[in-house]
Design an enzyme around this catalytic site. Structure first.
Site, short mmCIF file in Angstrom:
data_model
loop_
_atom_site.label_atom_id
_atom_site.label_comp_id
_atom_site.label_asym_id
_atom_site.label_seq_id
_atom_site.Cartn_x
_atom_site.Cartn_y
_atom_site.Cartn_z
N CYS A 2 0.62 -1.00 0.04
CA CYS A 2 0.23 -0.25 0.11
C CYS A 2 0.89 1.76 0.20
O CYS A 2 1.73 1.62 0.96
CB CYS A 2 -0.79 -0.07 1.22
SG CYS A 2 -1.99 -1.52 1.13
N ARG A 28 5.14 0.37 -5.22
CA ARG A 28 5.74 -1.17 -4.55
C ARG A 28 4.56 -1.78 -5.07
O ARG A 28 4.76 -2.70 -3.93
CB ARG A 28 5.15 0.24 -4.03
CG ARG A 28 5.40 1.62 -3.14
CD ARG A 28 4.91 1.94 -2.35
NE ARG A 28 4.45 1.86 -0.86
CZ ARG A 28 5.55 1.96 -0.26
NH1 ARG A 28 7.19 2.40 -0.18
NH2 ARG A 28 5.35 1.26 0.46
N TRP A 81 -2.93 -2.51 -1.85
CA TRP A 81 -2.34 -4.13 -1.81
C TRP A 81 -3.03 -4.63 -0.95
O TRP A 81 -3.09 -4.93 0.29
CB TRP A 81 -1.07 -4.16 -1.35
CG TRP A 81 0.10 -5.84 -2.07
CD1 TRP A 81 0.36 -6.19 -3.56
CD2 TRP A 81 0.68 -6.94 -0.73
NE1 TRP A 81 0.47 -7.38 -3.51
CE2 TRP A 81 0.58 -8.01 -1.71
CE3 TRP A 81 -0.10 -6.55 -0.01
CZ2 TRP A 81 1.36 -8.96 -1.20
CZ3 TRP A 81 0.42 -8.36 0.29
CH2 TRP A 81 0.91 -9.18 -0.12
N ASN A 107 -1.88 2.47 5.77
CA ASN A 107 -0.91 0.93 5.03
C ASN A 107 -1.03 0.20 6.31
O ASN A 107 -0.04 1.15 7.36
CB ASN A 107 0.38 1.91 4.56
CG ASN A 107 1.65 1.14 3.72
OD1 ASN A 107 1.61 0.00 4.55
ND2 ASN A 107 2.58 0.74 4.01
N GLY A 108 -0.97 -0.99 6.27
CA GLY A 108 0.02 -2.26 7.77
C GLY A 108 -1.63 -3.07 7.83
O GLY A 108 -2.45 -3.13 6.92
N GLU A 502 17.83 -17.23 -7.06
CA GLU A 502 17.19 -15.26 -8.09
C GLU A 502 17.65 -15.99 -9.47
O GLU A 502 16.26 -15.23 -9.66
CB GLU A 502 18.92 -14.70 -8.09
CG GLU A 502 18.41 -12.87 -8.80
CD GLU A 502 17.82 -12.52 -7.25
OE1 GLU A 502 17.06 -12.93 -7.14
OE2 GLU A 502 17.03 -11.35 -7.98
N LYS A 506 13.64 -14.65 -10.59
CA LYS A 506 13.33 -13.88 -11.71
C LYS A 506 11.24 -14.06 -12.51
O LYS A 506 11.02 -13.57 -12.35
CB LYS A 506 13.94 -13.24 -12.49
CG LYS A 506 15.33 -12.12 -11.89
CD LYS A 506 14.74 -11.42 -11.44
CE LYS A 506 13.97 -10.54 -10.18
NZ LYS A 506 14.53 -10.69 -8.99
N GLU A 509 8.21 -14.73 -10.84
CA GLU A 509 7.92 -12.95 -10.63
C GLU A 509 7.30 -12.51 -12.21
O GLU A 509 6.59 -11.57 -12.33
CB GLU A 509 9.32 -12.05 -9.97
CG GLU A 509 9.57 -12.63 -8.87
CD GLU A 509 10.47 -11.76 -7.92
OE1 GLU A 509 9.98 -11.28 -6.77
OE2 GLU A 509 10.94 -11.26 -8.82
N HIS A 525 17.58 -36.59 -5.25
CA HIS A 525 16.94 -37.26 -3.92
C HIS A 525 15.68 -36.57 -4.29
O HIS A 525 15.19 -36.89 -3.80
CB HIS A 525 17.87 -36.02 -2.89
CG HIS A 525 19.07 -36.77 -3.35
ND1 HIS A 525 18.85 -38.29 -2.48
CD2 HIS A 525 20.32 -36.10 -3.70
CE1 HIS A 525 20.76 -38.59 -1.96
NE2 HIS A 525 21.53 -37.27 -3.04
N LYS A 630 6.68 -4.10 -4.25
CA LYS A 630 8.18 -3.95 -4.11
C LYS A 630 8.49 -3.51 -3.00
O LYS A 630 9.60 -4.59 -2.00
CB LYS A 630 8.25 -2.53 -4.74
CG LYS A 630 9.74 -1.97 -4.72
CD LYS A 630 10.00 -2.88 -6.27
CE LYS A 630 11.57 -2.51 -5.68
NZ LYS A 630 12.49 -3.64 -6.42
#
Ligand code: M6R
Length: 635
Positions: A2, A28, A81, A107-108, A502, A506, A509, A525, A630
């Protein structure tokens, strides 16, 4: 996550500035947005979807409503968000109380909202949304009415009473319609703010003031900011800024003058911020090397941390997502250079482990945004357990910098707009090499020759990376071949397990494909069971002049070939001059010749491009992938 923006002034530009501010908060991550304007009455406009959708619906308003928008001098805005309640028009912020006299953006997370909601319903308040935020609007309305009835209403008192009932984290901006409080002597056009474990800064202007979740948003409008501390309230009008802490003490505002940020949303000709940020990596790395405080063997200092590294017995690194991956590299580097044990722990899993930390241990928090709730909480726990703290963050105006003070290294990657991290990630990797060099020299663990060799290798990285950017089309051609697959496996070992993780993140995402990373020895395994012609395997295998690392390389190749025998399309990521076994792979992607020990930064670049071009090919929202934020400011 948010984002909040607020404006109060004397010129009728609230709507324009709120929308501009919201656009700068888009990075964000969000699923809906809205604004509330205070004229004679309060008006709220909000929508599920992008800010563009909000703008479209504003453009269809009646002339009378448009007039309100065009005349407004005071308002608050929000990008949401979703945490409580699905993304929808109704759940979007701002939220109003049942009487329509208060508008709130938040926000929170309010943990006790269900209990409060029941209490307020019992008192006669009604709710339209599924959010925790609507509880704040109704609770504040109840407190306000009660104080007005007793003739005791005062903004700070009301906010203290409000916060005494709220459990959780919150940054708030609140607008009040003063028609219910005709006796007030305060300016009618004012905004009430509160900060508790979620970011909020004030921007100070001439006959106008601002507030936002992000200092960069405010810096578009003014160069003077006030950082609200945790557990502080503020009331801003066009000419006044009053701040009080949660205990009721007035706080003298400290104004910082920073460089104004005009070009925040400028893609500089690139199609996406992500592409721009990939291309900025050589500059960021060069800058980091040029900013080393002392580069002599005797006294190497990235910066002057107030920590005696020679005394440290163990290091714990805590971080999330890409920052967590980068920290894995520190583990390998320090293990190899000075046999110093490093435990890398996902911040949200750190909860009980702080009890293991001793006085001679160091806890390193790594975070691009410096605002990640899980990482902040872990640092706070470690601090109260007496650990020494060090932080690596990209944002100087962040909670993590505040917490770790002088022991904070700021990576000079500048604002990263695209939600998926690229330049911040590689700058974290470089920070780990340089920090490891500082620790290794302080502990006299490496020879002068090896030190010189390390620095030489690090200095070649920006140049090699710059050359790699010219290979974008080569990586694009590779990506197009793989855009149709839905499952990928990334394999490596040793230091490039970092790169495999990473690379997989990527791809997930940006393209929403499933991708998992394994140390290649783990393949047989279990994961090998899923391999067939529909599951490409990307193996990162970089040779080394160091015998231990060369064995790692050879083992990765063998594991990769095992995967190939299960019919998986096979991609090898290796160096330019390596010809070993290359003909056995369906596709070879290359990076310039570099030793394995220094390869993660370069090896990440083709994987960034791969994810980018696959996502672009599939028509995904590259800069703001679905569901992602973000800075993840809630636990
Ligand atoms: O701001 P932080 O570095 O603390 O954020 C941690 C993660 O949320 C972040 O790295 C996330 O995984 C990114 N989307 C990675 O691209």
């Amino acid at each position: 996550m948010c984002g909040i923006v607020s404006y109060v002034g004397e010129e009728p530009k609230a709507t324009r500035l709120l929308l501009q501010g919201l656009k700068s908060l888009e990075y964000r991550g969000y699923d809906s947005s809205g604004i509330a304007l205070l004229n004679d009455t309060l008006s709220v406009y909000k929508n599920k979807g992008k800010i563009l959708d909000l703008e479209k619906s504003l453009s269809t308003l009646s002339d009378e409503e448009r007039e309100k928008l065009d005349q407004s001098i005071c308002g608050i805005g929000h990008t949401r968000w979703a945490t409580h309640g699905e993304p929808s028009d109704i759940n979007a912020h701002p939220h109003m109380d049942s009487d329509g006299t208060i508008a709130v953006v938040h926000n929170g997370i309010i943990r006790n909202y269900i209990k409060l909601k029941k209490e307020l319903i019992y008192k006669g308040y009604t709710f339209k949304s599924d959010t925790d935020t609507e509880v704040i609007a109704n609770l504040f309305s109840y407190i306000r009415k009660d104080l007005i009835a007793k003739g005791e209403y005062e903004d700070f008192l009301a906010m203290r009473l409000l916060s005494s009932r709220l459990e959780g984290s919150y940054a708030l901006a609140i607008l009040l319609n003063e028609s219910v409080n005709p006796n007030t002597t305060q300016p009618a056009k004012r905004i009430l703010l509160a900060k508790h474990e979620s970011p909020l800064v004030i921007g100070v202007g001439q006959s106008e003031n601002f507030a936002a979740s992000d200092s960069d948003t405010v810096l578009q409008f003014t160069d003077s900011i006030i950082r609200l501390a945790d557990r502080e309230f503020a009331v801003i009008s066009k000419n006044t800024i009053d701040i009080q802490d949660f205990e009721g003490n007035m706080i003298k505002p400290v104004i910082e003058v920073l460089k104004k940020n005009d070009s925040l949303m400028d893609k500089k000709g690139y199609k996406h911020f992500l592409l721009k940020e990939i291309n900025e990596q050589p500059t960021v790395l060069s800058k980091m090397l040029s900013l080393i405080e002392d580069s002599t063997y005797e006294n190497f200092k990235l910066i002057n941390f107030n920590i005696n590294f020679a005394e440290i017995e163990k290091i714990y690194c805590i971080a999330c997502g890409s920052a967590y991956h980068s920290a894995q590299a520190l583990k390998y580097i320090l293990g190899s250079w000075c046999s110093l044990p490093v435990d890398v722990i996902v911040a949200s899993e750190f909860n009980f482990q702080h009890k293991l930390i001793g006085e001679r241990d160091l806890l390193i928090g790594v975070s691009q945004s410096g605002e990640t709730a899980d990482t902040i909480l872990a640092l706070q726990k470690a601090k109260s357990a007496g650990a020494r703290l060090l932080a690596i963050t990209n944002r100087p105006a962040s909670a993590i910098n505040n917490l770790c003070g002088a022991n904070t290294y700021i990576t000079p990657a500048d604002l990263e707009i695209s939600v998926a991290s690229t330049k911040a990630y590689t700058s974290q990797l470089m920070a780990h090499y340089l920090l490891a060099l500082q620790i290794a020299t302080a502990r006299k663990a490496i020879s002068r020759e090896f030190f010189t060799d390390i620095l030489h290798n690090l200095k070649t990285l920006p140049v090699l990376l710059d050359q790699m950017l010219n290979r974008a089309n080569h990586y694009k051609a590779a990506a197009v071949n793989f855009a149709g697959y839905r499952d990928f496996i990334f394999l490596s070992r040793g230091i490039n397990h970092t790169t495999a993780m990473e690379g997989a993140l990527k791809l997930k995402e940006l393209s929403y494909a499933h991708a998992s990373a394994y140390p290649s020895g783990e393949l047989k395994h279990g994961p090998i069971a899923i391999l067939d012609e529909n599951v490409p395997v990307i193996s990162i295998a970089i040779p080394s002049i160091y015998p231990d690392e060369q064995i790692i390389y050879e083992k990765i190749i063998h594991n990769a070939l095992e995967a190939k025998t299960r019919k998986s399309p096979s991609i090898l990521l290796t160096t330019d001059s390596n010809q070993d076994h290359v003909e056995e792979f369906d596709l070879v992607m290359r990076i310039p010749d570099i030793d394995q020990l220094f390869s993660p930064i370069l090896a990440t670049i083709p994987l960034q491009f791969l994810a980018y071009f696959i996502a672009e090919n599939l028509g995904k929202d590259v800069d703001q992938p679905r569901n992602l934020a973000k800075s993840v400011t809630v636990e």
